[in-house]
Design a protein around this motif. Structure first.
Motif, PDB file in Angstrom:
ATOM      1  N   LYS A 191     -16.931  -6.796   6.813  1.00 48.03           N
ATOM      2  CA  LYS A 191     -16.461  -5.862   7.845  1.00 48.03           C
ATOM      3  C   LYS A 191     -15.429  -6.511   8.776  1.00 48.03           C
ATOM      4  CE  LYS A 191     -19.075  -2.426  10.419  1.00 48.03           C
ATOM      5  NZ  LYS A 191     -20.366  -2.089  10.989  1.00 48.03           N
ATOM      6  N   SER A 192     -15.764  -7.742   9.225  1.00 49.59           N
ATOM      7  CA  SER A 192     -14.909  -8.409  10.203  1.00 49.59           C
ATOM      8  C   SER A 192     -13.540  -8.734   9.594  1.00 49.59           C
ATOM      9  CB  SER A 192     -15.602  -9.684  10.702  1.00 49.59           C
ATOM     10  OG  SER A 192     -15.181  -9.986  11.994  1.00 49.59           O
ATOM     11  N   TYR A 229     -16.476  -8.588  16.558  1.00 52.75           N
ATOM     12  CA  TYR A 229     -17.281  -9.234  15.512  1.00 52.75           C
ATOM     13  C   TYR A 229     -17.048 -10.741  15.453  1.00 52.75           C
ATOM     14  CZ  TYR A 229     -19.561  -5.207  13.535  1.00 52.75           C
ATOM     15  OH  TYR A 229     -20.387  -4.139  13.369  1.00 52.75           O
ATOM     16  N   THR A 230     -15.816 -11.168  15.754  1.00 50.41           N
ATOM     17  CA  THR A 230     -15.466 -12.581  15.566  1.00 50.41           C
ATOM     18  C   THR A 230     -14.651 -13.088  16.743  1.00 50.41           C
ATOM     19  OG1 THR A 230     -15.562 -12.378  13.176  1.00 50.41           O
ATOM     20  CG2 THR A 230     -14.196 -14.158  14.019  1.00 50.41           C
ATOM     21  N   GLY A 253     -18.071 -12.584  12.094  1.00 44.85           N
ATOM     22  CA  GLY A 253     -19.003 -11.461  11.931  1.00 44.85           C
ATOM     23  C   GLY A 253     -20.244 -11.522  12.801  1.00 44.85           C
ATOM     24  N   GLN A 255     -20.484 -11.548  16.262  1.00 43.26           N
ATOM     25  CA  GLN A 255     -20.399 -10.867  17.567  1.00 43.26           C
ATOM     26  C   GLN A 255     -20.649 -11.779  18.769  1.00 43.26           C
ATOM     27  OE1 GLN A 255     -23.081  -7.443  16.620  1.00 43.26           O
ATOM     28  NE2 GLN A 255     -21.206  -6.280  16.968  1.00 43.26           N
TER      29      GLN A 255
END
Ligand code: GAL
Length: 371
Positions: A191-192, A229-230, A253, A255
């Motif tokens: 996702k990130s 996220y990152t 990823g 958070q």
């Protein structure tokens, strides 16, 4: 002739009263985390999400000026500055950066302007303020970094620009680890990475942040990116007013928010938080031998009762303690989102045990805890 002596004495008395020599504001000799902390005018310090810069014997504390109620979560006034010689007693130096009454301005009144941090550039002799900026009426969508400068620590600061950093730039990799593999925008692995690739053309999101100046004068901007996220750690240009394009991604990823960086005996340390808005969560810390990593995740530095929620706070800055070697103060905010102005400050000493960080609660303490 009329005797003017009583009038004169009355005038002297009133002047003394005004100058605080009589009935003066009490002076603090301790930190009392979570309690009201009054400035030289007897008013609770209004510098939230703040940071401190030390110049020529004086500490300058910059933070978000909040107003009462929930409206106080938006920038209605600007960035407040205080100065101190001893870290306990703070003098109100006024608003260092004012929001603009022009609603088209990036820093228009009512925008969101968070976590301001000031650094001093020895070469240009300018004070440079970076902050997280959200444009008026757009919630947290803009995710920009903003920058302002001044000739004097206390300002006034002039707003320069706001933008999303490092457009078109891929990360720098000092070392590849299983947790930090090369991002592949042809096929984002998670996702990130997907958010990173989405933002590659226009620049990366920049929310919770800090700035850090290394011993060699190089400065870095550390910010929550990729929809929080990152974390990114990005090099600033020699004038500290822009990004060079060299940056790394930290703890992909996972958070991380509220970053605060410091250096001890050549090792870099960072304290941060998880991502739960104004509500507290467990703090986390990292260490690295080189600023460009790899950064190792080390878990929660807080111990004892309340440690699972950072004692109700969220990190904002780590300050090297005055006149002491290897002594550092953890600074956190205890947010009051329903009445923002009532936010409290949690300052606690950082302890090192075999190079591991430890932060414990203390109701009352002073700098003598540092050997
Ligand atoms: C926190 C963040 C604050 C502020 C808040 C808004 O997670 O650290 O600076 O942005 O969220 O909900």
């Amino acid at each position: 002739m009329h005797n003017r002596l009583p009038l004169f004495l009355w005038f002297i008395f009133c002047s003394l009263l005004n100058s605080n020599l009589v009935f003066s504001q009490k002076t603090y000799q301790n930190f009392t985390p979570g309690k009201i902390w009054k400035d030289n005018n007897g008013v609770h310090i209004n510098a939230h999400g703040g940071g401190i810069v030390y110049v020529q014997g004086l500490y300058y504390w910059f933070g978000e000026h909040k107003i009462e109620g929930e409206k106080g979560n938006t920038a209605q006034v600007g960035v407040h500055c205080y100065s101190s010689k001893d870290l306990y007693n703070w003098k109100d130096e006024g608003i260092a950066l004012k929001v603009s009454s022009d609603l088209r301005n990036d820093i228009a009144k009512g925008c969101i302007l968070e976590r301001p941090k000031v650094i001093y550039n020895k070469k240009t002799r300018k004070f440079v303020m970076w902050f997280h900026l959200e444009l008026l009426g757009k919630g947290y969508e803009a995710a920009r970094a903003g920058v302002a400068t001044a000739d004097k620590a206390t300002g006034p600061y002039s707003f320069i620009k706001s933008y999303r950093p490092n457009a078109g730039k891929l990360p720098f990799y000092a070392a590849l680890t299983p947790e930090n593999e090369k991002v592949n925008c042809d096929k984002p692995a998670n996702k990130s990475d997907g958010f990173f690739c989405r933002d590659l053309p226009g620049g990366q999101m920049a929310r919770d942040m800090t700035v850090f100046v290394d011993d060699n004068g190089k400065a870095y901007h550390v910010f929550s990116s990729e929809e929080n996220y990152t974390l990114h750690l990005a090099e600033l240009t020699p004038d500290y007013l822009g990004h060079t394009g060299k940056f790394i991604r930290i703890y992909v990823g996972q958070q991380t928010e509220a970053p605060a960086l410091f250096k001890k005996n050549g090792i870099y340390y960072m304290v941060g938080s998880g991502c739960t808005g104004w509500a507290p969560n467990p703090a986390r810390w990292f260490k690295a031998k080189s600023i460009f990593g790899p950064w190792e995740y080390m878990g929660n530095p807080c111990v004892g009762p309340g440690s699972e929620k950072t004692f109700g706070g969220q990190s904002t800055h780590v300050l090297p303690a005055p006149g002491k070697k290897n002594a550092f103060i953890f600074m956190a905010d205890k947010w009051e989102p329903k009445n923002a102005i009532d936010g409290r400050y949690l300052w606690l000493p950082i302890q090192f045990e075999e190079n591991k960080l430890k932060i414990e609660w203390s109701d009352r303490w002073n700098l003598s805890v540092f050997k």
